[in-house]
Each structure stands twice: as structure tokens, then as C-alpha cells.
Design a protein around this motif. Structure first.
Motif, short mmCIF file in Angstrom:
data_model
loop_
_atom_site.label_atom_id
_atom_site.label_comp_id
_atom_site.label_asym_id
_atom_site.label_seq_id
_atom_site.Cartn_x
_atom_site.Cartn_y
_atom_site.Cartn_z
N CYS A 58 0.83 -1.20 0.00
CA CYS A 58 0.00 0.00 0.00
C CYS A 58 0.87 1.26 0.00
CB CYS A 58 -0.90 -0.01 1.24
SG CYS A 58 -2.02 1.38 1.32
N HIS A 60 0.26 3.99 1.30
CA HIS A 60 0.11 4.74 2.55
C HIS A 60 1.26 4.44 3.51
CE1 HIS A 60 -2.05 5.33 6.62
NE2 HIS A 60 -1.50 6.47 6.25
N MET A 61 1.40 3.17 3.92
CA MET A 61 2.44 2.81 4.88
C MET A 61 3.29 1.64 4.43
SD MET A 61 0.54 3.46 8.55
CE MET A 61 2.04 3.18 9.46
N LEU A 63 2.36 -1.38 3.68
CA LEU A 63 1.89 -2.68 4.18
C LEU A 63 1.23 -3.48 3.06
CD1 LEU A 63 0.20 -1.45 7.48
CD2 LEU A 63 2.48 -2.47 7.22
N CYS A 82 -7.39 -1.76 1.06
CA CYS A 82 -6.31 -2.04 2.01
C CYS A 82 -6.95 -2.25 3.38
CB CYS A 82 -5.31 -0.90 2.05
SG CYS A 82 -3.96 -1.23 3.21
N ALA A 84 -5.64 -2.32 6.25
CA ALA A 84 -5.04 -1.62 7.38
C ALA A 84 -5.81 -0.35 7.74
CB ALA A 84 -3.57 -1.29 7.09
N HIS A 85 -6.05 0.52 6.75
CA HIS A 85 -6.71 1.80 7.02
C HIS A 85 -7.77 2.14 5.99
CE1 HIS A 85 -2.49 2.03 8.59
NE2 HIS A 85 -3.18 2.24 9.71
N GLY A 86 -8.16 1.17 5.19
CA GLY A 86 -9.34 1.34 4.34
C GLY A 86 -9.14 2.05 3.02
N ALA A 87 -7.93 2.21 2.54
CA ALA A 87 -7.74 2.83 1.22
C ALA A 87 -8.43 1.99 0.16
CB ALA A 87 -6.26 2.97 0.90
N PRO A 99 -6.47 7.19 3.14
CA PRO A 99 -5.35 8.06 3.54
C PRO A 99 -4.30 8.29 2.44
CG PRO A 99 -5.14 5.92 4.57
CD PRO A 99 -6.49 5.94 3.90
S1 FES Z 1 -1.40 0.94 4.94
FE1 FES Z 1 -3.01 0.86 3.43
S2 FES Z 1 -4.41 2.38 4.02
FE2 FES Z 1 -2.83 2.48 5.51
#
Ligand code: FES
Length: 124
Positions: A58, A60-61, A63, A82, A84-87, A99
């Protein structure tokens, strides 16, 4: 910003999977392995006879997108999510919600022939 270029990349022509392993309108994860513990984690998404591939990381981070194996798609099948945080990502890899909106998954060039899906380029 996370590093989204893998440290190792297989040679073009590497088989990713058999076409029969990719159900229509599904996304699945695959791992390609090198000689020295190298590996590359990919997502293949099939819509009808169209295929797209991404590095499973991802923007974002950095992951992997999934928590559970091959659980990538939204309920309507229109987005990769994703966990982890819903992307949310479109079929072209663009994030349209979450995010990392405006960023992209790293695309992987694919080749589909002779009943198999291949990595089509040495670098994304
Ligand atoms: S790691 Fe994918 S939305 Fe945060």
C-alpha cells in the motif's frame, strides 16, 4: 513516503500462475521467490478477460493490502481495499478513497498467453 520499489525483481517471463487459477472478477495474491530468500508479493485482479497486476504494498504505509488470504475486493467487486486503514483502489491502481488518495499502487506488467499469466517486464 514508504518505499514501494521491491529490493528484488524477477526476470521478465516468470510464470505467476495458470489462467485457471484466476477466477473471473476476483483478485488473488501471489508470491514469487528468488534464490536467496528474495520474494515479491503481487496482486492479480481479473475483470472478465482483463487483468491488472500490482505489487502488494500500500502506498500509505507500505503494508500488504490483505489481512486474510485473497480478501482484497470490496463487496461490490469494484475496488481493492487495504485492510489496514481502508484505502480504496481502482482497477488502474489509483487510490480514490482513504489516507493515500491520489497515490497509486505500483503496477506490474502482465502477459497472458498459453493458459498462463506471466510477468512481462523486468521492472515495474
Ligand atoms: S497501509 Fe493501506 S491504508 Fe494504511
Amino acid at each position: 513516503m514508504p518505499k514501494t520499489t521491491p529490493a528484488w525483481w524477477p526476470d521478465a517471463g516468470q510464470v505467476i500462475c495458470a489462467l485457471a487459477d484466476m477466477p473471473v472478477n476476483k483478485a488473488r495474491g501471489f508470491t514469487l521467490y528468488g534464490d536467496d530468500d528474495e520474494k515479491l508479493e503481487l496482486i492479480i485482479w481479473r475483470r472478465g478477460d482483463a487483468f491488472t497486476g500490482f505489487v502488494n504494498q500500500c502506498p500509505h504505509m507500505g503494508l500488504p493490502l490483505e489481512t486474510f488470504p485473497d480478501r482484497f475486493l470490496s463487496a461490490d467487486g469494484d475496488a481493492l481495499i487495504c485492510s489496514a486503514h481502508g484505502a480504496h483502489f481502482r482497477f488502474d491502481g489509483a487510490c480514490f478513497s482513504g489516507p493515500c488518495q491520489g497515490q497509486n499502487l505500483r503496477r506490474v506488467a502482465l502477459s497472458v498467453r498459453d493458459g498462463r499469466i506471466y510477468l512481462a517486464a523486468n521492472q515495474p
